[in-house]
Write a protein that holds these residues in place. Structure first.
Motif, short mmCIF file in Angstrom:
data_model
loop_
_atom_site.label_atom_id
_atom_site.label_comp_id
_atom_site.label_asym_id
_atom_site.label_seq_id
_atom_site.Cartn_x
_atom_site.Cartn_y
_atom_site.Cartn_z
N VAL A 68 0.85 -1.20 0.00
CA VAL A 68 0.00 0.00 0.00
C VAL A 68 0.89 1.25 0.00
O VAL A 68 1.99 1.23 0.55
N VAL A 69 0.39 2.30 -0.64
CA VAL A 69 1.06 3.60 -0.63
C VAL A 69 0.24 4.55 0.23
O VAL A 69 -0.96 4.70 0.03
N LEU A 70 0.91 5.18 1.18
CA LEU A 70 0.27 6.20 2.00
C LEU A 70 0.76 7.56 1.52
O LEU A 70 1.96 7.75 1.30
N PHE A 71 -0.17 8.50 1.35
CA PHE A 71 0.20 9.86 0.98
C PHE A 71 -0.66 10.84 1.76
O PHE A 71 -1.73 10.49 2.25
N TRP A 72 -0.14 12.07 1.90
CA TRP A 72 -0.82 13.08 2.70
C TRP A 72 -2.20 13.41 2.14
O TRP A 72 -3.20 13.38 2.83
N SER A 73 -2.24 13.75 0.86
CA SER A 73 -3.50 14.08 0.18
C SER A 73 -3.28 13.88 -1.31
O SER A 73 -2.14 13.79 -1.77
N LEU A 74 -4.35 13.81 -2.04
CA LEU A 74 -4.25 13.53 -3.47
C LEU A 74 -3.43 14.60 -4.20
O LEU A 74 -2.66 14.30 -5.10
N ASP A 75 -3.55 15.86 -3.78
CA ASP A 75 -2.78 16.91 -4.46
C ASP A 75 -1.30 16.86 -4.10
O ASP A 75 -0.46 17.41 -4.81
N ARG A 76 -0.92 16.19 -3.03
CA ARG A 76 0.49 15.96 -2.73
C ARG A 76 1.01 14.79 -3.55
O ARG A 76 2.18 14.72 -3.87
N PHE A 77 0.12 13.87 -3.92
CA PHE A 77 0.49 12.72 -4.75
C PHE A 77 0.68 13.16 -6.19
O PHE A 77 1.68 12.85 -6.83
N SER A 78 -0.28 13.91 -6.74
CA SER A 78 -0.20 14.37 -8.12
C SER A 78 -1.10 15.57 -8.32
O SER A 78 -2.20 15.62 -7.78
N ARG A 79 -0.62 16.50 -9.15
CA ARG A 79 -1.42 17.66 -9.55
C ARG A 79 -1.50 17.73 -11.06
O ARG A 79 -1.59 18.81 -11.63
#
Length: 191
Positions: A68-79
């Motif tokens: 699994v990948v954990l990220f802060w928020s979708l906009d931190r993952f990709s914009r």
């Protein structure tokens, strides 16, 4: 479960760091009982996938080094936009790697609603593509310019011919008249 943590800030020159995201994401992983495989951190714009650690994340995902990948928020993952972001999430899904957002609890493909989340994101991406297409068509309809090279009135064509006859180069004629070289070729090369 083994997790990867992805953190990103947009710029290096304003003192931004990934530290705040990493502290929270590490604690999040611990609360979930996940073992952290690796932390992937970029200090790049999220408007492109050409980020070194983002690319490495996908290489390692394809090798199933984590679940699994954990990220802060979708906009931190990709914009990169809805469609491109969804494609990234679907690439993870296709290799059996799940994803989970820390701040957006609904972005969680680890639970029973995994298929619903992916379907909703796909529907949003499809809607975004349709809106984008509508905006382009509306802009084209409003445009007063005809596609292709502009047409010139006969007086302007006569001026171009006169200047060319005097031996001026296309570039010099462009400077004098403001007519693009490509447009001049339309009227003068056939002569």
């Amino acid at each position: 479960m083994t997790c990867a943590i992805y953190a990103r800030v947009s710029t290096r020159d304003k003192g931004q760091t990934n530290d705040n995201q990493l502290l929270e994401l590490r604690a999040f992983a611990e609360r979930l009982g996940y073992t952290i495989y690796q932390e992937y951190c970029d200090q790049e714009s999220g408007g492109t996938a050409e980020r070194p650690q983002f690319q490495q994340l996908f290489v390692d995902a394809h090798q199933r080094r984590f679940d699994v990948v954990l990220f802060w928020s979708l906009d931190r993952f990709s914009r990169e936009g809805v469609t491109e972001t969804l494609n990234h999430l679907q690439k993870l899904n296709a290799v059996g790697v799940q994803f989970k957002s820390f701040t957006e609890q609904y972005l969680d493909s680890t639970g029973v609603f995994k298929d619903a989340i992916v379907a909703i994101l796909a529907a949003i991406a499809k809607q975004e593509r349709a809106r984008f297409s509508e905006r382009i068509k509306a802009g084209q309809a409003r445009s007063t310019k005809k596609p292709g090279r502009p047409t010139l009135d006969p007086a302007k064509v006569a001026e171009l011919r006169r200047l060319r006859g005097e031996g001026l180069s296309f570039k010099k004629i462009q400077v004098v008249t403001g007519v693009p070289v490509a447009t001049m070729h339309k009227y003068l090369v056939a002569d």
